[in-house]
Design an enzyme around this catalytic site. Sequence first.
Site, PDB file in Angstrom:
ATOM      1  N   ASN A   1     -24.791 -44.831  70.203  1.00 15.35           N
ATOM      2  CA  ASN A   1     -25.492 -43.568  70.369  1.00 15.35           C
ATOM      3  C   ASN A   1     -25.362 -42.750  69.075  1.00 15.35           C
ATOM      4  O   ASN A   1     -24.311 -42.186  68.788  1.00 15.35           O
ATOM      5  CB  ASN A   1     -24.904 -42.814  71.565  1.00 15.35           C
ATOM      6  CG  ASN A   1     -25.659 -41.545  71.895  1.00 15.35           C
ATOM      7  OD1 ASN A   1     -26.164 -40.860  71.014  1.00 15.35           O
ATOM      8  ND2 ASN A   1     -25.716 -41.233  73.175  1.00 15.35           N
TER       9      ASN A   1
ATOM     10  N   ASP B   1     -16.278 -42.328  76.881  1.00 15.58           N
ATOM     11  CA  ASP B   1     -17.223 -42.388  77.975  1.00 15.58           C
ATOM     12  C   ASP B   1     -17.289 -40.974  78.525  1.00 15.58           C
ATOM     13  O   ASP B   1     -16.274 -40.258  78.568  1.00 15.58           O
ATOM     14  CB  ASP B   1     -16.810 -43.388  79.055  1.00 15.58           C
ATOM     15  CG  ASP B   1     -17.995 -43.763  79.950  1.00 15.58           C
ATOM     16  OD1 ASP B   1     -19.128 -43.836  79.444  1.00 15.58           O
ATOM     17  OD2 ASP B   1     -17.786 -43.976  81.153  1.00 15.58           O
TER      18      ASP B   1
ATOM     19  N   PHE C   1     -28.693 -33.827  73.637  1.00 15.28           N
ATOM     20  CA  PHE C   1     -29.153 -35.067  74.262  1.00 15.28           C
ATOM     21  C   PHE C   1     -28.577 -35.151  75.659  1.00 15.28           C
ATOM     22  O   PHE C   1     -27.816 -34.296  76.082  1.00 15.28           O
ATOM     23  CB  PHE C   1     -28.754 -36.284  73.412  1.00 15.28           C
ATOM     24  CG  PHE C   1     -27.266 -36.461  73.238  1.00 15.28           C
ATOM     25  CD1 PHE C   1     -26.554 -37.351  74.020  1.00 15.28           C
ATOM     26  CD2 PHE C   1     -26.570 -35.723  72.292  1.00 15.28           C
ATOM     27  CE1 PHE C   1     -25.187 -37.511  73.877  1.00 15.28           C
ATOM     28  CE2 PHE C   1     -25.196 -35.877  72.128  1.00 15.28           C
ATOM     29  CZ  PHE C   1     -24.510 -36.773  72.929  1.00 15.28           C
ATOM     30  N   GLY C   2     -28.956 -36.176  76.377  1.00 12.30           N
ATOM     31  CA  GLY C   2     -28.442 -36.359  77.735  1.00 12.30           C
ATOM     32  C   GLY C   2     -28.855 -35.211  78.639  1.00 12.30           C
ATOM     33  O   GLY C   2     -30.022 -34.813  78.679  1.00 12.30           O
ATOM     34  N   TYR C   3     -27.893 -34.648  79.340  1.00 15.32           N
ATOM     35  CA  TYR C   3     -28.146 -33.571  80.306  1.00 15.32           C
ATOM     36  C   TYR C   3     -28.063 -32.181  79.668  1.00 15.32           C
ATOM     37  O   TYR C   3     -28.086 -31.174  80.375  1.00 15.32           O
ATOM     38  CB  TYR C   3     -27.142 -33.663  81.455  1.00 15.32           C
ATOM     39  CG  TYR C   3     -27.275 -34.908  82.299  1.00 15.32           C
ATOM     40  CD1 TYR C   3     -28.099 -34.928  83.429  1.00 15.32           C
ATOM     41  CD2 TYR C   3     -26.578 -36.068  81.981  1.00 15.32           C
ATOM     42  CE1 TYR C   3     -28.228 -36.061  84.213  1.00 15.32           C
ATOM     43  CE2 TYR C   3     -26.703 -37.220  82.759  1.00 15.32           C
ATOM     44  CZ  TYR C   3     -27.522 -37.210  83.866  1.00 15.32           C
ATOM     45  OH  TYR C   3     -27.650 -38.340  84.641  1.00 15.32           O
TER      46      TYR C   3
ATOM     47  N   LYS D   1     -21.725 -25.865  70.315  1.00 15.33           N
ATOM     48  CA  LYS D   1     -21.523 -26.837  71.392  1.00 15.33           C
ATOM     49  C   LYS D   1     -20.175 -27.545  71.227  1.00 15.33           C
ATOM     50  O   LYS D   1     -19.411 -27.691  72.184  1.00 15.33           O
ATOM     51  CB  LYS D   1     -22.665 -27.856  71.416  1.00 15.33           C
ATOM     52  CG  LYS D   1     -22.506 -28.897  72.506  1.00 15.33           C
ATOM     53  CD  LYS D   1     -23.574 -29.963  72.421  1.00 15.33           C
ATOM     54  CE  LYS D   1     -23.247 -31.099  73.381  1.00 15.33           C
ATOM     55  NZ  LYS D   1     -24.123 -32.252  73.226  1.00 15.33           N
TER      56      LYS D   1
ATOM     57  N   HIS E   1     -17.036 -30.596  76.079  1.00 15.02           N
ATOM     58  CA  HIS E   1     -16.125 -31.641  76.543  1.00 15.02           C
ATOM     59  C   HIS E   1     -15.766 -32.630  75.433  1.00 15.02           C
ATOM     60  O   HIS E   1     -14.604 -32.943  75.232  1.00 15.02           O
ATOM     61  CB  HIS E   1     -16.765 -32.379  77.712  1.00 15.02           C
ATOM     62  CG  HIS E   1     -18.194 -32.777  77.438  1.00 15.02           C
ATOM     63  ND1 HIS E   1     -19.207 -31.847  77.309  1.00 15.02           N
ATOM     64  CD2 HIS E   1     -18.768 -33.973  77.251  1.00 15.02           C
ATOM     65  CE1 HIS E   1     -20.346 -32.463  77.060  1.00 15.02           C
ATOM     66  NE2 HIS E   1     -20.110 -33.751  77.013  1.00 15.02           N
ATOM     67  N   ARG E   2     -16.770 -33.117  74.695  1.00 12.42           N
ATOM     68  CA  ARG E   2     -16.506 -34.101  73.648  1.00 12.42           C
ATOM     69  C   ARG E   2     -15.715 -33.466  72.510  1.00 12.42           C
ATOM     70  O   ARG E   2     -14.782 -34.047  71.989  1.00 12.42           O
ATOM     71  CB  ARG E   2     -17.813 -34.719  73.135  1.00 12.42           C
ATOM     72  CG  ARG E   2     -17.576 -35.919  72.223  1.00 12.42           C
ATOM     73  CD  ARG E   2     -18.844 -36.712  71.917  1.00 12.42           C
ATOM     74  NE  ARG E   2     -19.372 -37.330  73.136  1.00 12.42           N
ATOM     75  CZ  ARG E   2     -20.445 -36.904  73.805  1.00 12.42           C
ATOM     76  NH1 ARG E   2     -21.136 -35.876  73.380  1.00 12.42           N
ATOM     77  NH2 ARG E   2     -20.838 -37.512  74.902  1.00 12.42           N
TER      78      ARG E   2
END
Length: 191
Positions: A9, A68, A148-150, A171, A176-177
Amino acid sequence: MQLVFATNNSNKVKEVQSLIPSHIKLLSLKDIGCFEDVPETQDNIEGNAIQKAEYIKLHYGYDCFADDTGLEVETLNGAPGVFSARYAGPQRNDSDNMNLLLEKLKTKDNRKAQFKTVIALNINNKMETFTGICKGEITTTKQGEKGFGYDPIFKAKGFENTFAQMDLEQKNSIGHRGKAVQQLVAYLNSL
């Protein structure tokens, strides 16, 4: 120091690269010639991260880390969770995933959710894990063009904008990341 980030990704690589100190050279799966799908067959987020980090170390010999991430929605008993990337099917389409989630929440008042990232670091034949969580809620419509994603339907607690309306720096500072990567970096700096 050189580390492989076990992901295909490019958005994740860009996000994490901006958080890693310059003395750590980050390699992608493409950089090491890994073009196969790295297995993700575990039933939880931590298990998938560990499985991917072990796979790269075993098959390619590099110290590496893998992550993940899952979006866990309270009223859906933690779904989509470990299945977040393929929630609407194996095509792994962000738009389809968001549309399905918005449809399932259409009649729900409780829109509380959290993003959870687990990073598994396989270094010096030792496994360490780091977890980052960002609590928030699912919006009723997609908002924003970034991320990206949600990201277009997730609003972090205490913020008016979705992740897709924030710049990468903001962000990463609350996400979280970003939280998991901060723990990873602190650990790497202690070696």
